[in-house]
Scaffold this active site. Structure first.
Site, PDB file in Angstrom:
ATOM      1  N   SER A  28       0.850  -1.188   0.000  1.00 42.64           N
ATOM      2  CA  SER A  28       0.000   0.000   0.000  1.00 42.64           C
ATOM      3  C   SER A  28       0.883   1.235   0.000  1.00 42.64           C
ATOM      4  CB  SER A  28      -0.892   0.005   1.254  1.00 42.64           C
ATOM      5  OG  SER A  28      -1.528   1.260   1.430  1.00 42.64           O
ATOM      6  N   TYR A  72      -1.651  -1.076  10.463  1.00 39.79           N
ATOM      7  CA  TYR A  72      -1.790  -1.345   9.028  1.00 39.79           C
ATOM      8  C   TYR A  72      -0.567  -0.835   8.276  1.00 39.79           C
ATOM      9  CZ  TYR A  72      -3.772  -1.142   4.289  1.00 39.79           C
ATOM     10  OH  TYR A  72      -3.995  -1.290   2.942  1.00 39.79           O
TER      11      TYR A  72
END
Length: 256
Positions: free
Chosen positions: A146, A159
């Protein structure tokens, strides 16, 4: 022929988190490119729907209902594939989750859930696939990271930590396994339209914030991600190793 082939004919790809969103799109896109696909997800019904699309394309779909955070499930998948003499030529580590807690509110349970789903499972699958790819003379491993692994975002510290770790894990596995003909790369998406982002993107203020830092002034559509994934899984990327390709509409290129 100087231009390498983007075809995946004759290849078998294993895709985790294949029932929905990015995993679903990649699984069907790979079948369109000629690959047979091993679908891994916790939801049988979702995989059956994806498998239907794959079979309509004339490709083979294998379904494995599993919890990717359970190592015995991971081992069972590869044992069953071995017994069926199904080789994994391409691995897509896509399964992931997030719990958007602020750092002071993160519980041990939340930490473990995100770490185990996003990072630990990706290593287990890479380890099992890498072992077989080494014996078979090569393969392709692609993990979904990401932009949150590269820049600080409001996605949460846990995350972001897993996605940054994926980028570094990609480099180290590429360094160790490149000599065996195994290419290990990752993709770092920005916001894409998926069931998981639907509610966030429905918030106009939040969407405006996203578009404000995206040079292309739009969020990603799933086909925007499938193309790069096919490239990194195909012979066209044979000399690309240890890299993270940010598919982000230019979001990560900006300074002040």
């Amino acid at each position: 022929m100087y231009l390498p082939s983007f075809s995946l004919n004759g290849k078998t790809a294993l895709v985790t988190g294949a029932g929905r969103g990015i995993g679903r799109a990649i699984a069907i896109g790979f079948a369109e490119a000629g690959a047979d696909v091993v679908l891994v997800s916790r939801t049988q019904a979702d995989m059956e729907e994806v498998a239907g699309h794959i079979r309509e394309l004339g490709r083979t779909a294998f379904i494995h209902e599993a919890d990717v955070t359970n190592k015995s499930h991971v081992e069972s998948i590869f044992s069953e594939l071995d017994s069926q003499q199904v080789s994994v030529d391409i691995l897509i580590n896509n399964a992931g989750t997030n719990i958007r807690s602020k750092a002071l509110d993160v519980s041990d349970e939340e930490w473990d859930t995100i770490m185990n789903t996003n990072l630990r499972s990706a290593f287990w699958f890479s380890q099992k696939a890498g072992e077989r790819m080494k014996k078979n003379g090569g393969g392709k491993i692609l993990t979904i990271s990401s932009v949150a692994g590269h820049v600080a975002l409001r996605t949460g510290v846990v995350y972001a930590s897993t996605k940054a770790a994926i980028i570094q894990m990609t480099k180290n596995l590429a360094l160790e396994w490149g000599q065996f003909g195994i290419n290990v790369n990752s993709i770092g998406p920005w916001y894409f339209k998926t069931p998981l982002t639907e509610k966030l993107l429905a918030d106009q203020e939040y969407l405006n914030d996203i578009l404000a830092v995206t040079p292309q002034k739009r969020v990603g559509e799933l086909p925007d991600l499938v193309g790069p994934a096919v490239f990194l899984a195909s012979e066209a990327s044979n000399y690309v190793n240890g890299q993270t390709l940010f598919v982000d509409g230019g979001m990560t290129i900006q300074g002040f």
